[in-house]
Design a protein around this motif. Sequence first.
Motif, PDB file in Angstrom:
ATOM      1  N   ALA A  13      61.515  66.408  44.586  1.00 32.24           N
ATOM      2  CA  ALA A  13      61.047  65.589  45.710  1.00 32.24           C
ATOM      3  C   ALA A  13      61.279  66.317  47.036  1.00 32.24           C
ATOM      4  CB  ALA A  13      61.735  64.231  45.711  1.00 32.24           C
ATOM      5  N   ILE A  44      60.267  59.322  49.750  1.00 36.96           N
ATOM      6  CA  ILE A  44      60.526  59.637  48.341  1.00 36.96           C
ATOM      7  C   ILE A  44      61.947  60.167  48.194  1.00 36.96           C
ATOM      8  CG2 ILE A  44      59.824  61.037  46.360  1.00 36.96           C
ATOM      9  CD1 ILE A  44      57.012  61.238  47.824  1.00 36.96           C
ATOM     10  N   ALA A  67      60.223  54.771  45.782  1.00 43.82           N
ATOM     11  CA  ALA A  67      59.995  56.220  45.861  1.00 43.82           C
ATOM     12  C   ALA A  67      58.655  56.578  45.218  1.00 43.82           C
ATOM     13  CB  ALA A  67      61.127  56.978  45.179  1.00 43.82           C
ATOM     14  N   ARG A  68      58.379  56.010  44.063  1.00 43.87           N
ATOM     15  CA  ARG A  68      57.104  56.291  43.369  1.00 43.87           C
ATOM     16  C   ARG A  68      55.916  55.753  44.168  1.00 43.87           C
ATOM     17  NH1 ARG A  68      54.241  54.139  38.525  1.00 43.87           N
ATOM     18  NH2 ARG A  68      53.307  55.965  37.503  1.00 43.87           N
ATOM     19  N   SER A  70      55.776  55.471  47.409  1.00 42.81           N
ATOM     20  CA  SER A  70      55.606  56.389  48.537  1.00 42.81           C
ATOM     21  C   SER A  70      54.873  57.655  48.104  1.00 42.81           C
ATOM     22  CB  SER A  70      56.962  56.746  49.148  1.00 42.81           C
ATOM     23  OG  SER A  70      57.543  55.616  49.735  1.00 42.81           O
ATOM     24  N   LEU A  71      55.140  58.098  46.899  1.00 44.82           N
ATOM     25  CA  LEU A  71      54.427  59.248  46.344  1.00 44.82           C
ATOM     26  C   LEU A  71      52.936  58.936  46.226  1.00 44.82           C
ATOM     27  CD1 LEU A  71      54.599  62.075  45.033  1.00 44.82           C
ATOM     28  CD2 LEU A  71      55.037  60.896  42.859  1.00 44.82           C
ATOM     29  N   SER A 103      55.715  61.765  39.600  1.00 45.41           N
ATOM     30  CA  SER A 103      55.382  60.405  39.190  1.00 45.41           C
ATOM     31  C   SER A 103      55.808  60.136  37.754  1.00 45.41           C
ATOM     32  CB  SER A 103      53.876  60.174  39.343  1.00 45.41           C
ATOM     33  OG  SER A 103      53.524  58.915  38.837  1.00 45.41           O
TER      34      SER A 103
END
Length: 118
Positions: A13, A44, A67-68, A70-71, A103
């Motif tokens: 990340a 992330i 976090a995912r 935001s990815l 992801s």
Amino acid sequence: MFDFERLHVYKKAKTFNGSIREFIKSRSLDRTTSDQLRRAAFSIVLNLAEGSGRFSKPDRRNFYVVARSSLFECIAILDVLKDESALDEIAFRGFYEHADELSRILFAMIKNLEKKAV
């Protein structure tokens, strides 16, 4: 050393975040787009760190879900930039492949923290 610093996904990340920051510096994007992309990529890294410090599985899971998400936001922004010719297909593919790997790792982490039916 903090727990999150040992996470393979955290290191990946950070690399993704660095690539996004370099991309932003190399382009003359409008302020809103560059700010949103920078924040999403940074989110992330930060959510992985914060989630690793939580004691309960549901708390950790929530941070990894953010976090995912935001990815996904980063990829959506990059996709729009590609459509606007602010990002070429080759560069987009590089970001996309890196994001896909992140992801998948995050998805596995999230699934491992789900409540098990008894």
